[in-house]
Design an enzyme around this catalytic site. Structure first.
Site, PDB file in Angstrom:
ATOM      1  N   SER A 187      -2.736  -7.866   2.868  1.00 58.76           N
ATOM      2  CA  SER A 187      -3.035  -7.630   4.294  1.00 58.76           C
ATOM      3  C   SER A 187      -3.322  -9.193   4.930  1.00 58.76           C
ATOM      4  CB  SER A 187      -4.062  -6.541   4.471  1.00 58.76           C
ATOM      5  OG  SER A 187      -3.886  -5.524   4.050  1.00 58.76           O
ATOM      6  N   LYS A 223     -17.421  -7.099   6.120  1.00 56.58           N
ATOM      7  CA  LYS A 223     -16.065  -7.531   6.456  1.00 56.58           C
ATOM      8  C   LYS A 223     -15.731  -7.346   7.653  1.00 56.58           C
ATOM      9  CE  LYS A 223     -12.160  -7.532   3.083  1.00 56.58           C
ATOM     10  NZ  LYS A 223     -11.259  -6.546   2.116  1.00 56.58           N
ATOM     11  N   ARG A 253      -2.028  -5.930  -8.374  1.00 51.53           N
ATOM     12  CA  ARG A 253      -1.189  -6.772  -8.454  1.00 51.53           C
ATOM     13  C   ARG A 253      -0.923  -7.745  -9.338  1.00 51.53           C
ATOM     14  NH1 ARG A 253      -2.981  -7.542  -2.249  1.00 51.53           N
ATOM     15  NH2 ARG A 253      -4.741  -7.492  -3.281  1.00 51.53           N
ATOM     16  N   HIS A 284       0.832  -0.999  -0.040  1.00 53.05           N
ATOM     17  CA  HIS A 284      -0.129   0.108   0.024  1.00 53.05           C
ATOM     18  C   HIS A 284       0.756   1.249  -0.051  1.00 53.05           C
ATOM     19  CE1 HIS A 284      -2.884  -2.543   2.244  1.00 53.05           C
ATOM     20  NE2 HIS A 284      -3.571  -2.311   0.864  1.00 53.05           N
TER      21      HIS A 284
HETATM   22  P1  ADP Z   1      -9.947  -3.329  -0.373  1.00 49.97           P
HETATM   23  O1  ADP Z   1     -10.692  -3.983   0.649  1.00 49.97           O
HETATM   24  O2  ADP Z   1     -10.663  -2.033  -0.869  1.00 49.97           O
HETATM   25  O3  ADP Z   1      -9.414  -4.401  -1.456  1.00 49.97           O
HETATM   26  P2  ADP Z   1      -7.301  -3.425   0.649  1.00 49.97           P
HETATM   27  O4  ADP Z   1      -6.797  -2.719   1.956  1.00 49.97           O
HETATM   28  O5  ADP Z   1      -7.044  -4.977   0.468  1.00 49.97           O
HETATM   29  O6  ADP Z   1      -8.409  -2.804   0.445  1.00 49.97           O
HETATM   30  O7  ADP Z   1      -6.615  -2.808  -0.668  1.00 49.97           O
HETATM   31  C1  ADP Z   1      -6.608  -1.229  -1.105  1.00 49.97           C
HETATM   32  C2  ADP Z   1      -5.864  -1.225  -2.404  1.00 49.97           C
HETATM   33  O8  ADP Z   1      -4.626  -1.478  -2.334  1.00 49.97           O
HETATM   34  C3  ADP Z   1      -6.392  -2.279  -3.727  1.00 49.97           C
HETATM   35  O9  ADP Z   1      -6.492  -1.410  -4.651  1.00 49.97           O
HETATM   36  C4  ADP Z   1      -5.539  -3.202  -3.535  1.00 49.97           C
HETATM   37  O10 ADP Z   1      -5.740  -3.998  -4.813  1.00 49.97           O
HETATM   38  C5  ADP Z   1      -4.224  -2.533  -3.420  1.00 49.97           C
HETATM   39  N1  ADP Z   1      -2.915  -3.363  -2.708  1.00 49.97           N
HETATM   40  C6  ADP Z   1      -3.019  -4.169  -1.564  1.00 49.97           C
HETATM   41  N2  ADP Z   1      -1.945  -4.801  -1.520  1.00 49.97           N
HETATM   42  C7  ADP Z   1      -0.992  -4.209  -2.328  1.00 49.97           C
HETATM   43  C8  ADP Z   1       0.280  -4.675  -2.913  1.00 49.97           C
HETATM   44  N3  ADP Z   1       0.786  -5.420  -2.223  1.00 49.97           N
HETATM   45  N4  ADP Z   1       0.604  -3.867  -3.841  1.00 49.97           N
HETATM   46  C9  ADP Z   1       0.200  -3.024  -4.607  1.00 49.97           C
HETATM   47  N5  ADP Z   1      -1.413  -2.621  -4.200  1.00 49.97           N
HETATM   48  C10 ADP Z   1      -2.008  -3.415  -3.243  1.00 49.97           C
END
Ligand code: ADP
Length: 177
Positions: free
Chosen positions: A133, A46, A95, A22
């Site tokens: 995450s 969630k 990703r 992130h």
């Molecule tokens: P959500 O529940 O909205 O998917 P996340 O916190 O899991 O929320 O992810 C927020 C954003 O960050 C999403 O666009 C996700 O694809 C991106 N993201 C999560 N992990 C990574 C990573 N390792 N590299 C790039 N983008 C990421």
């Protein structure tokens, strides 16, 4: 559309917790837009490991030093939040191909509800391409360190809470999404 709103981009997510992936996206976005709002969601369906307040605090501590970044929590529809803050762009991280289908659907639906906002996808540095995450939480709940996968404030929080609890308890609980 005002001139001012065209400079605001939001980066929404659950950030449960914020990871180095992130942070990589936030850093890249901050070089493209004069103002990024990291929008920490309170997801309806969630179950999160960290509360909204904890997640906001961890994001705030993690983005310190990155210019033009603000952190806000939000509930309800993302497009309503985007309208409220006058954002012109939604940043999402991509990703592997597995992210694509879900992200495409969301981008299409958000455009349908609010055509003035564009979804922009950024890809992280290779080393974070498989980081999520959910993986961080599983590793932590199994009692392992997550250093290098999350920013230092998150590492500290996990060490103090989850890893501490793990040592006292019989085993992990994997009750979250
Ligand atoms: P959500 O529940 O909205 O998917 P996340 O916190 O899991 O929320 O992810 C927020 C954003 O960050 C999403 O666009 C996700 O694809 C991106 N993201 C999560 N992990 C990574 C990573 N390792 N590299 C790039 N983008 C990421």
């Amino acid at each position: 559309m005002t001139q001012k709103s065209s400079f605001i981009a939001i980066f929404p997510g659950s950030f449960d917790p914020i990871t180095m992936g992130h942070l990589d996206i936030i850093r890249r976005a901050s070089t493209l837009f004069p103002k990024i709002i990291v929008a920490v969601a309170d997801p309806l369906h969630k179950k999160t490991m960290f509360t909204l307040e904890e997640r906001i605090k961890l994001v705030k501590e993690s983005v310190q030093g990155i210019p033009n970044v603000e952190v806000q929590g939000f509930t309800g529809l993302l497009v309503d939040f985007a309208k409220k803050v006058g954002a012109r762009a939604i940043i999402r991280g991509l990703r592997a191909v597995s992210d694509f289908e879900y992200e495409f659907k969301m981008a299409w639906m958000n455009r349908r509800m609010y055509p003035e906002v564009e979804t922009i996808f950024l890809i992280p540095s290779e080393e974070y391409a498989y980081l999520a995450s959910s993986l961080v939480k599983e590793i932590a709940l199994l009692g392992k360190d997550v250093d290098g996968l999350v920013p230092p404030p998150v590492e500290k929080k996990i060490r103090e809470t989850i890893l501490g609890k793990y040592k006292e308890s019989k085993g992990p609980s994997l009750e979250f999404d």
